[in-house]
Design a protein around this motif. Structure first.
Motif, PDB file in Angstrom:
ATOM      1  N   VAL A  46       9.204  -2.295  25.794  1.00 35.98           N
ATOM      2  CA  VAL A  46       9.430  -1.568  24.540  1.00 35.98           C
ATOM      3  C   VAL A  46       9.954  -0.161  24.822  1.00 35.98           C
ATOM      4  CG1 VAL A  46       8.306  -0.578  22.513  1.00 35.98           C
ATOM      5  CG2 VAL A  46       7.731  -2.906  23.250  1.00 35.98           C
ATOM      6  N   VAL A  47       9.368   0.511  25.813  1.00 36.50           N
ATOM      7  CA  VAL A  47       9.785   1.882  26.128  1.00 36.50           C
ATOM      8  C   VAL A  47      11.223   1.916  26.634  1.00 36.50           C
ATOM      9  CG1 VAL A  47       9.396   3.822  27.696  1.00 36.50           C
ATOM     10  CG2 VAL A  47       7.462   2.760  26.531  1.00 36.50           C
ATOM     11  N   THR A  48      11.572   1.013  27.539  1.00 36.80           N
ATOM     12  CA  THR A  48      12.941   1.009  28.071  1.00 36.80           C
ATOM     13  C   THR A  48      13.947   0.670  26.979  1.00 36.80           C
ATOM     14  OG1 THR A  48      12.615  -1.288  28.807  1.00 36.80           O
ATOM     15  CG2 THR A  48      12.285   0.457  30.427  1.00 36.80           C
ATOM     16  N   LEU A  49      13.584  -0.235  26.082  1.00 36.56           N
ATOM     17  CA  LEU A  49      14.481  -0.534  24.961  1.00 36.56           C
ATOM     18  C   LEU A  49      14.629   0.692  24.064  1.00 36.56           C
ATOM     19  CD1 LEU A  49      16.211  -2.433  23.287  1.00 36.56           C
ATOM     20  CD2 LEU A  49      14.117  -3.284  22.197  1.00 36.56           C
ATOM     21  N   GLY A  50      13.534   1.400  23.846  1.00 38.06           N
ATOM     22  CA  GLY A  50      13.610   2.617  23.035  1.00 38.06           C
ATOM     23  C   GLY A  50      14.512   3.668  23.650  1.00 38.06           C
ATOM     24  N   ILE A  51      14.445   3.807  24.979  1.00 37.71           N
ATOM     25  CA  ILE A  51      15.324   4.757  25.664  1.00 37.71           C
ATOM     26  C   ILE A  51      16.783   4.351  25.508  1.00 37.71           C
ATOM     27  CG2 ILE A  51      15.968   5.690  27.914  1.00 37.71           C
ATOM     28  CD1 ILE A  51      13.013   5.459  28.715  1.00 37.71           C
ATOM     29  N   ALA A  52      17.058   3.048  25.676  1.00 34.93           N
ATOM     30  CA  ALA A  52      18.434   2.569  25.523  1.00 34.93           C
ATOM     31  C   ALA A  52      18.946   2.801  24.106  1.00 34.93           C
ATOM     32  CB  ALA A  52      18.503   1.086  25.876  1.00 34.93           C
ATOM     33  N   LEU A  53      18.074   2.599  23.109  1.00 34.40           N
ATOM     34  CA  LEU A  53      18.466   2.847  21.721  1.00 34.40           C
ATOM     35  C   LEU A  53      18.782   4.325  21.508  1.00 34.40           C
ATOM     36  CD1 LEU A  53      15.846   0.629  19.840  1.00 34.40           C
ATOM     37  CD2 LEU A  53      18.319   0.247  19.923  1.00 34.40           C
ATOM     38  N   SER A  54      17.954   5.185  22.068  1.00 30.29           N
ATOM     39  CA  SER A  54      18.170   6.627  21.907  1.00 30.29           C
ATOM     40  C   SER A  54      19.491   7.067  22.516  1.00 30.29           C
ATOM     41  CB  SER A  54      17.014   7.402  22.542  1.00 30.29           C
ATOM     42  OG  SER A  54      15.783   7.076  21.929  1.00 30.29           O
ATOM     43  N   ILE A  55      19.803   6.533  23.698  1.00 34.86           N
ATOM     44  CA  ILE A  55      21.046   6.922  24.371  1.00 34.86           C
ATOM     45  C   ILE A  55      22.262   6.407  23.603  1.00 34.86           C
ATOM     46  CG2 ILE A  55      22.412   6.638  26.468  1.00 34.86           C
ATOM     47  CD1 ILE A  55      19.774   6.494  28.027  1.00 34.86           C
ATOM     48  N   SER A  56      22.213   5.122  23.212  1.00 32.32           N
ATOM     49  CA  SER A  56      23.385   4.517  22.569  1.00 32.32           C
ATOM     50  C   SER A  56      23.657   5.075  21.185  1.00 32.32           C
ATOM     51  CB  SER A  56      23.194   2.997  22.484  1.00 32.32           C
ATOM     52  OG  SER A  56      23.172   2.422  23.769  1.00 32.32           O
ATOM     53  N   ALA A  62      28.832   7.676  21.936  1.00 27.78           N
ATOM     54  CA  ALA A  62      27.987   7.130  23.009  1.00 27.78           C
ATOM     55  C   ALA A  62      28.285   5.657  23.210  1.00 27.78           C
ATOM     56  CB  ALA A  62      26.513   7.337  22.678  1.00 27.78           C
ATOM     57  N   SER A  63      28.201   5.220  24.461  1.00 32.68           N
ATOM     58  CA  SER A  63      28.523   3.835  24.808  1.00 32.68           C
ATOM     59  C   SER A  63      27.367   2.888  24.460  1.00 32.68           C
ATOM     60  CB  SER A  63      28.822   3.739  26.307  1.00 32.68           C
ATOM     61  OG  SER A  63      28.965   2.387  26.703  1.00 32.68           O
ATOM     62  N   PRO A  64      27.684   1.640  24.057  1.00 32.02           N
ATOM     63  CA  PRO A  64      26.638   0.641  23.816  1.00 32.02           C
ATOM     64  C   PRO A  64      26.173  -0.056  25.096  1.00 32.02           C
ATOM     65  CG  PRO A  64      28.756  -0.294  23.275  1.00 32.02           C
ATOM     66  CD  PRO A  64      29.017   1.143  23.669  1.00 32.02           C
ATOM     67  N   ILE A  65      26.762   0.316  26.230  1.00 30.44           N
ATOM     68  CA  ILE A  65      26.426  -0.360  27.487  1.00 30.44           C
ATOM     69  C   ILE A  65      24.937  -0.272  27.831  1.00 30.44           C
ATOM     70  CG2 ILE A  65      26.793  -0.303  29.993  1.00 30.44           C
ATOM     71  CD1 ILE A  65      29.689   0.299  29.516  1.00 30.44           C
ATOM     72  N   LEU A 162      28.148  -1.550  17.542  1.00 32.07           N
ATOM     73  CA  LEU A 162      29.569  -1.879  17.506  1.00 32.07           C
ATOM     74  C   LEU A 162      30.130  -1.789  16.093  1.00 32.07           C
ATOM     75  CD1 LEU A 162      29.733  -4.964  19.914  1.00 32.07           C
ATOM     76  CD2 LEU A 162      30.170  -2.563  20.442  1.00 32.07           C
ATOM     77  N   MET A 163      29.301  -2.035  15.093  1.00 34.47           N
ATOM     78  CA  MET A 163      29.775  -2.063  13.709  1.00 34.47           C
ATOM     79  C   MET A 163      29.921  -0.669  13.094  1.00 34.47           C
ATOM     80  SD  MET A 163      27.679  -5.343  12.174  1.00 34.47           S
ATOM     81  CE  MET A 163      28.392  -5.102  10.534  1.00 34.47           C
ATOM     82  N   VAL A 164      29.125   0.287  13.546  1.00 37.53           N
ATOM     83  CA  VAL A 164      29.127   1.595  12.866  1.00 37.53           C
ATOM     84  C   VAL A 164      29.736   2.723  13.685  1.00 37.53           C
ATOM     85  CG1 VAL A 164      27.111   0.957  11.517  1.00 37.53           C
ATOM     86  CG2 VAL A 164      26.803   2.189  13.671  1.00 37.53           C
ATOM     87  N   HIS A 165      29.825   2.554  15.011  1.00 42.55           N
ATOM     88  CA  HIS A 165      30.345   3.640  15.860  1.00 42.55           C
ATOM     89  C   HIS A 165      31.577   3.173  16.629  1.00 42.55           C
ATOM     90  CE1 HIS A 165      26.187   5.841  16.082  1.00 42.55           C
ATOM     91  NE2 HIS A 165      26.830   6.076  14.948  1.00 42.55           N
ATOM     92  N   PRO A 166      32.557   4.027  16.806  1.00 43.68           N
ATOM     93  CA  PRO A 166      32.642   5.439  16.374  1.00 43.68           C
ATOM     94  C   PRO A 166      32.988   5.602  14.901  1.00 43.68           C
ATOM     95  CG  PRO A 166      34.616   4.821  17.535  1.00 43.68           C
ATOM     96  CD  PRO A 166      33.703   3.636  17.634  1.00 43.68           C
TER      97      PRO A 166
END
Length: 225
Positions: A46-56, A62-65, A162-166
């Motif tokens: 959960v924490v790692t997914l939260g970090i990925a969400l925050s970055i993306s 910001a990249s979705p990678i 992918l749908m909302v950014h950029p």
């Protein structure tokens, strides 16, 4: 199980009953410890997914990678948690076995029914310890309990990014273009994502049906596994 050997004992001494009570307490402690470890790996996912969400989602550019890369960590945590679940299930099964064959009959009838040989089954599990469920079954159970929602959030967040950014999506072609990763076109990336989701979904369904078949053929008085 040898029924003749199971009939050789008709009762337990007070000292043996006390020893079994202490044994039960020890198994409850071990199952509780491993249950806590299951929660730990889920928290990591959960924490790692939260970090990925925050970055993306930190900015439109910001990249979705990170949402893709976190999937590798989630799979790793899932496999680690499934391994821990197999250990937890050993202690859980032993506790449940003593509850259904030792404590419940003692409280209900005052008769431990040693002639049924349940104590030999428990003894054999101590003589020859083994996992009661396979790795595939453990993974399927953890997906159904926790990781289905984690994987669902990851997938929805990736598509949403992918749908909302950029900028808000205007066509399916734009979606495919935005999914491209370096020299890899967007179509194979999206196809891999669909395969990723379907694999875990099918794995979960297969595991659930497998558990249902095993439960249907398991004796009613059995609680091992």
């Amino acid at each position: 199980m040898d029924a003749t050997q199971g009939d050789t004992r008709k009762e337990l001494s007070p000292a043996e009953i006390g020893a079994i009570a202490h044994l039960y307490r020890g198994e409850v402690y071990r199952s509780t410890t491993w249950r806590t470890r299951l929660d730990t790996t889920t928290n990591w996912a959960v924490v790692t997914l939260g970090i990925a969400l925050s970055i993306s989602f930190s900015s439109p550019e910001a990249s979705p990678i990170p949402l893709i890369l976190v999937g590798i960590l989630i799979i790793f945590f899932l496999m680690l948690e499934a391994r821990r679940y197999r250990y937890f299930n050993v202690w859980r099964a032993r506790c449940r076995w003593m509850e259904t064959h030792f404590f419940a009959p003692m409280l209900h009838e005052g008769d431990l029914h040693l002639e049924d040989g349940w104590q030999r089954t428990l003894a054999e599990d101590y003589w020859h310890p083994r996992y009661h469920v396979g790795m595939a079954t453990a993974m399927g159970r953890r997906i159904r309990r926790n990781y289905f929602w984690i994987l669902l959030i990851q997938s929805v967040a990736y598509v949403g990014k992918l749908m909302v950014h950029p900028a808000p999506l205007t066509s399916v072609a734009d979606l495919v273009d935005r999914a491209a990763i370096g020299p890899v076109p967007g179509a194979p990336v999206l196809a891999a994502g669909v395969l990723y989701c379907l694999t875990w979904a099918l794995f979960s369904v297969w595991s659930q049906r497998s558990d249902a078949r095993k439960a249907a053929h398991r004796p009613r008085d059995s609680s091992m596994g």
